[in-house]
Scaffold this motif. Structure first.
Motif, PDB file in Angstrom:
ATOM      1  N   GLU A 197      20.462  -6.987  16.023  1.00  0.00           N
ATOM      2  CA  GLU A 197      21.723  -7.634  15.641  1.00  0.00           C
ATOM      3  C   GLU A 197      21.613  -8.248  14.248  1.00  0.00           C
ATOM      4  OE1 GLU A 197      23.037 -10.507  18.447  1.00  0.00           O
ATOM      5  OE2 GLU A 197      23.535  -9.038  19.999  1.00  0.00           O
ATOM      6  N   SER A 200      21.350  -5.551  11.579  1.00  0.00           N
ATOM      7  CA  SER A 200      22.639  -4.893  11.394  1.00  0.00           C
ATOM      8  C   SER A 200      23.574  -5.766  10.561  1.00  0.00           C
ATOM      9  CB  SER A 200      23.259  -4.577  12.760  1.00  0.00           C
ATOM     10  OG  SER A 200      24.433  -3.817  12.614  1.00  0.00           O
ATOM     11  N   GLU A 201      23.623  -7.049  10.893  1.00  0.00           N
ATOM     12  CA  GLU A 201      24.459  -7.976  10.133  1.00  0.00           C
ATOM     13  C   GLU A 201      23.994  -8.092   8.688  1.00  0.00           C
ATOM     14  OE1 GLU A 201      25.387 -11.753  12.131  1.00  0.00           O
ATOM     15  OE2 GLU A 201      24.721 -10.804  13.993  1.00  0.00           O
ATOM     16  N   LEU A 205      27.094  -4.828   8.490  1.00  0.00           N
ATOM     17  CA  LEU A 205      27.676  -4.094   9.614  1.00  0.00           C
ATOM     18  C   LEU A 205      27.908  -5.062  10.767  1.00  0.00           C
ATOM     19  CD1 LEU A 205      25.162  -1.094   9.519  1.00  0.00           C
ATOM     20  CD2 LEU A 205      27.394  -1.233   8.385  1.00  0.00           C
ATOM     21  N   GLY A 206      28.609  -4.617  11.778  1.00  0.00           N
ATOM     22  CA  GLY A 206      28.790  -5.444  12.966  1.00  0.00           C
ATOM     23  C   GLY A 206      27.474  -5.619  13.692  1.00  0.00           C
ATOM     24  N   GLU A 208      26.702  -5.190  16.628  1.00  0.00           N
ATOM     25  CA  GLU A 208      26.450  -4.193  17.672  1.00  0.00           C
ATOM     26  C   GLU A 208      26.164  -2.793  17.130  1.00  0.00           C
ATOM     27  OE1 GLU A 208      26.349  -5.056  20.925  1.00  0.00           O
ATOM     28  OE2 GLU A 208      26.613  -7.100  20.183  1.00  0.00           O
ATOM     29  N   ARG A 209      26.221  -2.601  15.803  1.00  0.00           N
ATOM     30  CA  ARG A 209      26.149  -1.250  15.233  1.00  0.00           C
ATOM     31  C   ARG A 209      24.882  -0.500  15.648  1.00  0.00           C
ATOM     32  NH1 ARG A 209      26.916   3.464  14.056  1.00  0.00           N
ATOM     33  NH2 ARG A 209      27.680   4.216  12.030  1.00  0.00           N
ATOM     34  N   GLU A 212      24.845   0.324  19.403  1.00  0.00           N
ATOM     35  CA  GLU A 212      25.751   1.441  19.720  1.00  0.00           C
ATOM     36  C   GLU A 212      25.100   2.789  19.407  1.00  0.00           C
ATOM     37  OE1 GLU A 212      29.025   0.409  17.269  1.00  0.00           O
ATOM     38  OE2 GLU A 212      29.859  -1.082  18.675  1.00  0.00           O
ATOM     39  N   MET A 213      24.165   2.794  18.462  1.00  0.00           N
ATOM     40  CA  MET A 213      23.457   4.025  18.109  1.00  0.00           C
ATOM     41  C   MET A 213      22.316   4.324  19.073  1.00  0.00           C
ATOM     42  SD  MET A 213      23.150   3.546  13.975  1.00  0.00           S
ATOM     43  CE  MET A 213      22.202   5.059  13.797  1.00  0.00           C
ATOM     44  N   LEU A 327      23.762   5.934   7.093  1.00  0.00           N
ATOM     45  CA  LEU A 327      25.040   5.573   7.694  1.00  0.00           C
ATOM     46  C   LEU A 327      26.165   5.697   6.670  1.00  0.00           C
ATOM     47  CD1 LEU A 327      23.967   2.448   9.797  1.00  0.00           C
ATOM     48  CD2 LEU A 327      24.332   4.793  10.579  1.00  0.00           C
ATOM     49  N   GLU A 329      28.772   4.038   6.246  1.00  0.00           N
ATOM     50  CA  GLU A 329      29.202   2.742   5.711  1.00  0.00           C
ATOM     51  C   GLU A 329      28.332   2.269   4.559  1.00  0.00           C
ATOM     52  OE1 GLU A 329      28.367   3.592   8.876  1.00  0.00           O
ATOM     53  OE2 GLU A 329      28.973   1.992  10.252  1.00  0.00           O
TER      54      GLU A 329
END
Length: 367
Positions: A197, A200-201, A205-206, A208-209, A212-213, A327, A329
């Motif tokens: 987490e 990712s932040e 990114l969120g 949860e990114r 989710e992967m 990614l 993004e």
């Protein structure tokens, strides 16, 4: 009367490395078996080239040497943004950091290390049935994952246990470490979830990114055992390499020996009581489009009379056939994707095709 282990690995004239490696492998008792046989000099298959040995001496030795960052996970309750930034800085520069106040009880840390040590120190005949090199097995005990590819072997043995996405049947895990391994896996899942987490932040990114992967659902545990080496200046405990996966969670004991390569040179990862060592793997460097960096690291041969023990869990995506790459993004016209897409199956197949020394997958998949 000479030891069968010593006999099996004794150098013959002329020296035939392939034959010596095969004979060592066939003993199935690893480096620990050599130590137990009472050898005073390491067999030639473990002696590294002069260039490698010279490089080993260039690590920082002084107490004032740089250290990898330490992240206090309890600080998330006060300022999550500050912790995210600290993790981001560590992941984007050194690629290594230690975490404290992670919530794992001290007794769990101690029991996990003790259980892995107990496995390696049981009688040789009890280790032999688990000795196998096949990758598909849920539990295997080996010496040197790259024994047949490397120019020189390293002074270490390892037990490997598959913990996810489909965990090995607990009954296959040796009884003396079964309960501890299962408990440790649960703790790693919890701690790594928090770390993913934050990472990712840190990329904007969120939270949860990465979850989710499916990152972190693929988990492989290794329990390394580095016994006393009678000639530590001639070999290594673990060759320089980068980890292939997304993230590694490492529990190390008090002895030390782990080093990481930084722009300032090789520095020691000094053991901190109850801390966990975290490092970025090649996979995370690639999908972050190099916002995060994987780092070369190594372990020196153990010169202490007491064996060094460490337990690493490699966290990977669960879907081995899905295409991965930088990614979307994190790519743009200004910063195009630096790597091509690939399946994780291709990724790991490539990793195990060559020796560990100097290994990194990032160059192979670069566009």
């Amino acid at each position: 009367m000479s030891s069968p282990v010593a006999t099996a690995v004794s150098a013959a004239a002329p020296y035939n490395r392939a034959k010596a490696v095969k004979e060592f492998e066939e003993t199935k008792v690893g480096v620990k078996g050599l130590v137990d046989s009472g050898i005073k000099a390491i067999p030639p298959i473990f002696v590294h080239p002069p260039k490698t040995l010279a490089e080993l001496k260039r690590g920082f030795e002084s107490e004032s040497a740089p250290e990898i960052p330490t992240v206090d996970l309890a600080a998330v309750q006060g300022s999550r943004a500050a912790v995210v930034e600290r993790v981001r800085q560590a992941a984007s520069t050194v690629g290594f950091f230690q975490v404290i106040n992670h919530g794992v009880p001290e007794q769990v840390l101690r029991r996990t290390l003790a259980a892995v040590k107990a496995f390696h120190e049981q009688p040789a005949e009890d280790r032999v049935p688990v000795y196998r090199r096949e990758m598909g097995k849920g539990v295997s005990y080996i010496s040197n994952v790259d024994l047949f590819q490397s120019k020189a072997a390293s002074w270490r043995d390892t037990i490997r246990i598959r913990m996810g996405p489909t965990a090995v049947d607990p009954r296959e895990i040796p009884e003396m470490c079964r309960e501890e391994v299962v408990e440790w896996n649960k703790e790693v899942v919890r701690v790594s979830s928090v770390l993913f987490e934050l990472l990712s932040e840190g990329l904007g990114l969120g939270a949860e990114r990465f979850r989710e992967m499916g990152l972190g659902e693929g988990r492989g545990m290794v329990g390394h055992y580095y016994p006393f080496c009678p000639q530590p200046d001639l070999t290594v405990g673990l060759n320089s390499h980068t980890d292939p996966g997304a993230l590694t969670v490492l529990l190390q004991d008090h002895i030390g020996g782990l080093q990481v390569e930084t722009p300032d040179g090789w520095i020691h990862v000094k053991p901190q009581p109850q801390a966990l060592v975290i490092n970025i793997g090649d996979f995370l460097q690639i999908i972050s489009n190099e916002a995060y960096k994987s780092a070369h690291h190594r372990v020196l041969a153990n010169h202490c009379n007491e064996a060094r023990v460490s337990v690493a869990v490699f966290l990977n995506p669960s879907d081995r056939e899905k295409l991965f790459g930088p990614l979307p993004e994190l790519t743009s016209t200004e910063k195009p994707a630096l790597y091509r897409n690939f399946t994780f199956h291709e990724f790991m197949t490539r990793f195990f095709k060559k020796e560990l020394d100097g290994k990194s997958l990032t160059n192979f998949f670069r566009q």
